[in-house]
Design an enzyme around this catalytic site. Sequence first.
Site, mmCIF file in Angstrom:
data_model
loop_
_atom_site.group_PDB
_atom_site.id
_atom_site.type_symbol
_atom_site.label_atom_id
_atom_site.label_comp_id
_atom_site.label_asym_id
_atom_site.label_seq_id
_atom_site.Cartn_x
_atom_site.Cartn_y
_atom_site.Cartn_z
ATOM 1 N N ARG A 116 90.935 -26.348 49.303
ATOM 2 C CA ARG A 116 92.235 -25.923 50.520
ATOM 3 C C ARG A 116 93.144 -27.158 50.163
ATOM 4 N NH1 ARG A 116 95.078 -21.487 49.519
ATOM 5 N NH2 ARG A 116 93.364 -20.139 49.618
ATOM 6 N N ARG A 155 90.473 -26.248 38.465
ATOM 7 C CA ARG A 155 90.441 -27.224 39.633
ATOM 8 C C ARG A 155 88.722 -27.248 40.330
ATOM 9 N NH1 ARG A 155 93.211 -22.590 43.787
ATOM 10 N NH2 ARG A 155 91.506 -20.790 43.384
ATOM 11 N N HIS A 161 99.610 -28.549 41.889
ATOM 12 C CA HIS A 161 99.810 -27.210 43.256
ATOM 13 C C HIS A 161 99.810 -28.073 44.335
ATOM 14 C CE1 HIS A 161 99.121 -23.669 46.080
ATOM 15 N NE2 HIS A 161 98.930 -22.605 44.875
ATOM 16 N N ASP A 190 106.718 -16.750 48.904
ATOM 17 C CA ASP A 190 105.747 -17.095 47.699
ATOM 18 C C ASP A 190 106.987 -17.018 46.058
ATOM 19 O OD1 ASP A 190 104.073 -17.734 45.302
ATOM 20 O OD2 ASP A 190 102.771 -15.643 45.656
ATOM 21 N N GLU A 232 105.627 -26.640 44.107
ATOM 22 C CA GLU A 232 104.461 -27.133 43.084
ATOM 23 C C GLU A 232 105.324 -27.301 41.125
ATOM 24 O OE1 GLU A 232 101.778 -23.700 42.472
ATOM 25 O OE2 GLU A 232 102.238 -23.875 44.451
#
Length: 285
Positions: A62, A85, A155, A199, A260
């Site tokens: 994270r 990832r 990201h 978002d 991102e």
Amino acid sequence: MSTPIAISRQHGMDAIVLESPDGARATILLHGGHIVSWVPAGGAEQFYLSPQSAFASGQAVRGGVPVIFPQFAGRGPLQKHGFARSKPWQLVLAEQTSEDALAVLRLTDDAATRMFWPHAFELELSVRLSGRDLQIELACENKSEQAFDFTAALHSYFRVNDLDEASVQGLSGLHYWDSVENVEKMQRVDLLLPGGDLDRIYTQVKEPLLLREQGISTERRLQIRQQGFDDAVVWNPGATKCVQLADMPADGYKQMLCIEAATVAHPIRLEAGDVWVGRQDLTLL
């Protein structure tokens, strides 16, 4: 003349610590090809890394810069944000020259990835560090005999001292998909960060973006440029959703903002043998 950089251990994992001759530093985990730290020459840490992040095999980290491939978020049948990832990457090159430092990592398909995504591919992540610049390049080659589609993103989690003092310039006039309200909108002014869940997928991003923090006595300006990626995602979980994230502190949302480089709205179709390249270039002004 270049000097090889050996693999070290960071967060209990194999890692490469890049350091350019001017003192800039970046740390990349082989797990996920994940950049977890960037300190420009004469500057402070630019990436947010959750103190509660799990550093474990098969789990995503994270913070920093997760590599999203071959699926963005839940937009498809695969696990959220795909598998790149959380897979181990191979180190191809890590060296310091008289001007910069460079690392190249590679991820290829294997039996596990082909169970979920039946395509042969090769991803190559290049990270170049110098002064106040960090260049991140992601390349994908289709090693299959047929074309395939994918979505991808870098990201990037940027550290902020106070989310209330941050803004993002360069988005004005762009259309975006609001993933919270599930509706398309247009950005008419610079993005002042609202409270609550944020978002957004901004499409057709052509110009550089600027993350700006304006404090009482300090100012920070971070320029974000992208190539090959058509979209930019701006994300912050807000107070309510942050509490629900097991790998973030309850107030962690106040110290981070994701901007991102992404291709989400229109998946990339890559013919057999072809190569796609996307970049995110960061400069602390």
